[in-house]
Design a protein around this motif. Structure first.
Motif, PDB file in Angstrom:
ATOM      1  N   ASN A   1       0.768  -1.229  -0.016  1.00 18.11           N
ATOM      2  CA  ASN A   1       0.052   0.041  -0.134  1.00 18.11           C
ATOM      3  C   ASN A   1       0.663   1.308   0.047  1.00 18.11           C
ATOM      4  N   ALA A   2       2.182   1.188   0.023  1.00 17.24           N
ATOM      5  CA  ALA A   2       3.181   2.208   0.213  1.00 17.24           C
ATOM      6  C   ALA A   2       2.676   3.493  -0.959  1.00 17.24           C
ATOM      7  N   HIS A   3       2.460   3.121  -2.221  1.00 15.64           N
ATOM      8  CA  HIS A   3       2.081   4.207  -3.076  1.00 15.64           C
ATOM      9  C   HIS A   3       0.771   4.910  -3.048  1.00 15.64           C
ATOM     10  N   THR A   4      -0.075   4.288  -2.236  1.00 15.02           N
ATOM     11  CA  THR A   4      -1.250   5.048  -2.098  1.00 15.02           C
ATOM     12  C   THR A   4      -1.741   5.505  -0.800  1.00 15.02           C
ATOM     13  N   GLN A   5      -0.813   5.231   0.156  1.00 12.20           N
ATOM     14  CA  GLN A   5      -1.234   5.666   1.628  1.00 12.20           C
ATOM     15  C   GLN A   5      -1.000   7.256   1.689  1.00 12.20           C
ATOM     16  N   THR A   6      -2.136   7.581   2.505  1.00 11.07           N
ATOM     17  CA  THR A   6      -2.098   8.774   2.980  1.00 11.07           C
ATOM     18  C   THR A   6      -1.101   8.994   4.149  1.00 11.07           C
ATOM     19  N   ALA A   7      -0.743  10.163   4.501  1.00 12.98           N
ATOM     20  CA  ALA A   7       0.211  10.271   5.769  1.00 12.98           C
ATOM     21  C   ALA A   7      -0.174   9.717   6.920  1.00 12.98           C
ATOM     22  N   VAL A   8      -1.567   9.978   7.021  1.00 15.75           N
ATOM     23  CA  VAL A   8      -2.126   9.498   8.220  1.00 15.75           C
ATOM     24  C   VAL A   8      -2.040   7.808   8.243  1.00 15.75           C
ATOM     25  N   GLU A   9      -2.377   7.052   7.103  1.00 17.79           N
ATOM     26  CA  GLU A   9      -2.175   5.650   6.826  1.00 17.79           C
ATOM     27  C   GLU A   9      -0.847   4.966   7.134  1.00 17.79           C
ATOM     28  N   ASN A  10      -0.133   6.005   6.525  1.00 21.48           N
ATOM     29  CA  ASN A  10       1.436   5.628   6.433  1.00 21.48           C
ATOM     30  C   ASN A  10       1.890   5.621   8.005  1.00 21.48           C
ATOM     31  N   LEU A  11       1.522   6.456   8.792  1.00 25.54           N
ATOM     32  CA  LEU A  11       2.019   6.518  10.137  1.00 25.54           C
ATOM     33  C   LEU A  11       0.930   5.320  10.952  1.00 25.54           C
ATOM     34  N   GLN A  12      -0.168   4.903  10.581  1.00 26.06           N
ATOM     35  CA  GLN A  12      -0.844   4.002  11.060  1.00 26.06           C
ATOM     36  C   GLN A  12      -0.051   2.681  10.972  1.00 26.06           C
ATOM     37  N   SER A  13       0.424   2.348   9.529  1.00 29.00           N
ATOM     38  CA  SER A  13       0.984   0.968   9.341  1.00 29.00           C
ATOM     39  C   SER A  13       2.256   0.869  10.143  1.00 29.00           C
ATOM     40  N   TRP A  14       3.062   2.200  10.504  1.00 29.70           N
ATOM     41  CA  TRP A  14       4.202   1.928  11.517  1.00 29.70           C
ATOM     42  C   TRP A  14       3.491   1.944  12.673  1.00 29.70           C
ATOM     43  N   ASN A  15       2.445   2.264  13.238  1.00 30.76           N
ATOM     44  CA  ASN A  15       1.953   1.797  14.604  1.00 30.76           C
ATOM     45  C   ASN A  15       1.559   0.625  14.790  1.00 30.76           C
ATOM     46  N   GLU A  16       0.805   0.245  13.780  1.00 34.96           N
ATOM     47  CA  GLU A  16       0.661  -1.500  13.750  1.00 34.96           C
ATOM     48  C   GLU A  16       1.666  -2.348  13.938  1.00 34.96           C
ATOM     49  N   ILE A  17       2.900  -1.961  13.152  1.00 37.38           N
ATOM     50  CA  ILE A  17       4.119  -2.647  13.318  1.00 37.38           C
ATOM     51  C   ILE A  17       4.376  -2.785  14.565  1.00 37.38           C
ATOM     52  N   ALA A  18       4.582  -1.415  15.131  1.00 36.49           N
ATOM     53  CA  ALA A  18       5.215  -1.173  16.500  1.00 36.49           C
ATOM     54  C   ALA A  18       4.739  -1.992  17.718  1.00 36.49           C
ATOM     55  N   GLN A  19       2.696  -1.776  17.425  1.00 38.08           N
ATOM     56  CA  GLN A  19       2.146  -2.574  18.402  1.00 38.08           C
ATOM     57  C   GLN A  19       2.267  -4.120  18.324  1.00 38.08           C
ATOM     58  N   ALA A  20       2.362  -4.582  17.025  1.00 42.19           N
ATOM     59  CA  ALA A  20       2.902  -6.198  16.857  1.00 42.19           C
ATOM     60  C   ALA A  20       4.168  -6.469  17.483  1.00 42.19           C
ATOM     61  N   ASN A  21       5.269  -5.439  17.584  1.00 40.10           N
ATOM     62  CA  ASN A  21       6.475  -5.923  18.261  1.00 40.10           C
ATOM     63  C   ASN A  21       6.291  -5.866  19.626  1.00 40.10           C
ATOM     64  N   ALA A  22       5.416  -5.033  20.041  1.00 37.57           N
ATOM     65  CA  ALA A  22       5.263  -4.887  21.669  1.00 37.57           C
ATOM     66  C   ALA A  22       4.444  -6.056  22.037  1.00 37.57           C
ATOM     67  N   ASP A  23       3.422  -6.236  21.544  1.00 35.75           N
ATOM     68  CA  ASP A  23       2.525  -7.551  21.627  1.00 35.75           C
ATOM     69  C   ASP A  23       3.426  -8.981  21.628  1.00 35.75           C
ATOM     70  N   GLY A  24       4.171  -9.109  20.603  1.00 39.39           N
ATOM     71  CA  GLY A  24       5.083 -10.088  20.407  1.00 39.39           C
ATOM     72  C   GLY A  24       6.305 -10.176  21.377  1.00 39.39           C
ATOM     73  N   SER A  25       6.792  -9.118  21.836  1.00 38.28           N
ATOM     74  CA  SER A  25       7.660  -9.050  23.036  1.00 38.28           C
ATOM     75  C   SER A  25       7.199  -9.560  24.224  1.00 38.28           C
ATOM     76  N   LYS A  26       5.903  -9.199  24.566  1.00 38.29           N
ATOM     77  CA  LYS A  26       5.085  -9.621  25.795  1.00 38.29           C
ATOM     78  C   LYS A  26       4.994 -11.401  25.558  1.00 38.29           C
ATOM     79  N   ALA A  27       4.594 -11.691  24.411  1.00 40.53           N
ATOM     80  CA  ALA A  27       4.087 -13.082  24.340  1.00 40.53           C
ATOM     81  C   ALA A  27       5.615 -13.731  24.396  1.00 40.53           C
ATOM     82  N   MET A  28       6.682 -13.317  23.956  1.00 44.26           N
ATOM     83  CA  MET A  28       8.003 -13.954  24.033  1.00 44.26           C
ATOM     84  C   MET A  28       8.433 -14.065  25.583  1.00 44.26           C
ATOM     85  N   LEU A  29       8.119 -12.871  26.319  1.00 44.25           N
ATOM     86  CA  LEU A  29       8.604 -12.811  27.721  1.00 44.25           C
ATOM     87  C   LEU A  29       7.606 -13.776  28.397  1.00 44.25           C
TER      88      LEU A  29
END
Length: 138
Positions: free
Chosen positions: A80-108
């Motif tokens: 979706n990189a070529h069609t994302q709005t600025a907000v969607e771009n930031l949201q996609s990074w937020n989703e990745i960051a949240q997945a990292n946080a959730d995954g870290s907790k699951a690993m712990l």
């Protein structure tokens, strides 16, 4: 000795950046192979016993699930990189960051259950494996 943090780094932003620019199919395949390789290396390094296999399987599943979740989110971002709005771009990074946080907790959670049942000598091996690479050189 490779630090276990490499496994956790599979969840990290450096993986996201590296894979976001790689071709999707090959990046996912390479990441899967890397996770499976790391699962096997870590199994050997920690000297997982037959009695620990059930809890180890949960750790390995978390590592694989975390990698797949992040890979899928990176793929969506890439697609979706070529069609994302600025907000969607930031949201996609937020989703990745949240997945990292959730995954870290699951690993712990998964690793803590395994670690709690390890004998002291094996805990020392795990402790050393989780130290940053620089600590191994001192």
């Amino acid at each position: 000795m490779k630090p276990v943090l490499v496994a956790l780094a599979l969840l990290g932003a450096s993986t996201c950046w590296a894979q976001a620019s790689a071709p999707a199919a090959s990046a996912h395949q390479a990441h899967t192979e890397t996770v499976d390789d790391r699962v096997n290396e870590l199994h050997a390094e920690l000297k997982i016993t037959p009695a620990e296999e059930e809890k180890w399987a949960k750790v390995a599943d978390v590592m694989r699930n975390n990698a797949k979740t992040v890979d899928d989110l990176i793929q969506q971002r890439h697609d979706n990189a070529h069609t994302q709005t600025a907000v969607e771009n930031l949201q996609s990074w937020n989703e990745i960051a949240q997945a990292n946080a959730d995954g870290s907790k699951a690993m712990l959670d998964a690793f803590s259950a395994l670690y709690a049942d390890m004998p002291d000598a094996q805990k020392k091996v795990a402790d050393a494996a989780f130290r940053p690479a620089q600590a191994h050189m001192k």
